[in-house]
Scaffold this motif. Sequence first.
Motif, PDB file in Angstrom:
ATOM      1  N   ASN A   1       0.708  -1.115  -0.064  1.00 30.87           N
ATOM      2  CA  ASN A   1      -0.079   0.069   0.089  1.00 30.87           C
ATOM      3  C   ASN A   1       1.144   1.295  -0.085  1.00 30.87           C
ATOM      4  O   ASN A   1       1.505   1.676   0.926  1.00 30.87           O
ATOM      5  CB  ASN A   1      -1.000   0.105   1.256  1.00 30.87           C
ATOM      6  N   PRO A   2       0.820   2.030  -1.156  1.00 28.72           N
ATOM      7  CA  PRO A   2       1.650   3.132  -1.157  1.00 28.72           C
ATOM      8  C   PRO A   2       1.397   4.422  -0.217  1.00 28.72           C
ATOM      9  O   PRO A   2       2.363   5.270   0.287  1.00 28.72           O
ATOM     10  CB  PRO A   2       1.558   3.737  -2.664  1.00 28.72           C
ATOM     11  N   ALA A   3       0.196   4.342   0.225  1.00 29.01           N
ATOM     12  CA  ALA A   3      -0.166   5.565   1.134  1.00 29.01           C
ATOM     13  C   ALA A   3       0.419   5.143   2.453  1.00 29.01           C
ATOM     14  O   ALA A   3       1.008   6.207   3.066  1.00 29.01           O
ATOM     15  CB  ALA A   3      -1.760   5.550   1.082  1.00 29.01           C
ATOM     16  N   ILE A   4       0.082   3.935   2.827  1.00 27.21           N
ATOM     17  CA  ILE A   4       0.719   3.554   4.203  1.00 27.21           C
ATOM     18  C   ILE A   4       2.205   3.746   4.354  1.00 27.21           C
ATOM     19  O   ILE A   4       2.895   4.125   5.143  1.00 27.21           O
ATOM     20  CB  ILE A   4       0.387   2.196   4.590  1.00 27.21           C
ATOM     21  N   GLU A   5       3.042   3.304   3.080  1.00 33.48           N
ATOM     22  CA  GLU A   5       4.252   3.485   3.150  1.00 33.48           C
ATOM     23  C   GLU A   5       4.828   4.952   3.092  1.00 33.48           C
ATOM     24  O   GLU A   5       5.706   5.196   3.940  1.00 33.48           O
ATOM     25  CB  GLU A   5       4.899   2.671   1.509  1.00 33.48           C
ATOM     26  N   LYS A   6       4.132   5.717   2.369  1.00 32.98           N
ATOM     27  CA  LYS A   6       4.511   7.139   2.312  1.00 32.98           C
ATOM     28  C   LYS A   6       4.227   7.774   3.775  1.00 32.98           C
ATOM     29  O   LYS A   6       5.008   8.496   4.310  1.00 32.98           O
ATOM     30  CB  LYS A   6       3.699   7.936   1.346  1.00 32.98           C
ATOM     31  N   LEU A   7       3.211   7.520   4.530  1.00 35.78           N
ATOM     32  CA  LEU A   7       2.969   7.968   6.188  1.00 35.78           C
ATOM     33  C   LEU A   7       4.091   7.383   6.685  1.00 35.78           C
ATOM     34  O   LEU A   7       4.566   8.049   7.585  1.00 35.78           O
ATOM     35  CB  LEU A   7       1.519   7.310   6.525  1.00 35.78           C
TER      36      LEU A   7
END
Length: 97
Positions: free
Chosen positions: A16-22
């Motif tokens: 999940n790129p959103a979780i990775e960015k967070l």
Amino acid sequence: MEENDFVSIWLEETGNPAIEKLAQLNLDVAHKTTAILTANGSTENDLASILDINPDEIKRWLMGRHVFSIKTINEINTALTEIAMNTKKPATVQPMH
């Protein structure tokens, strides 16, 4: 973060790129906070004292294992500004964005 960290494992499995960015943003806040403390000759305990938070909690924050809210980032920024103002060195605090 540790390789066996549950967040890292979950990210590897789900991608999940959103979780990775967070997670990366939280780690960035932790690294910047540590760098500012070091540059001002201050410690985690100094930050804990100003924020009135248990030093063990600050240690967890600075290991990148905390999800920072905007409120927490603002509190850290205010505390780091206070630390910089109380040192003999020129202020090195720059706003965290």
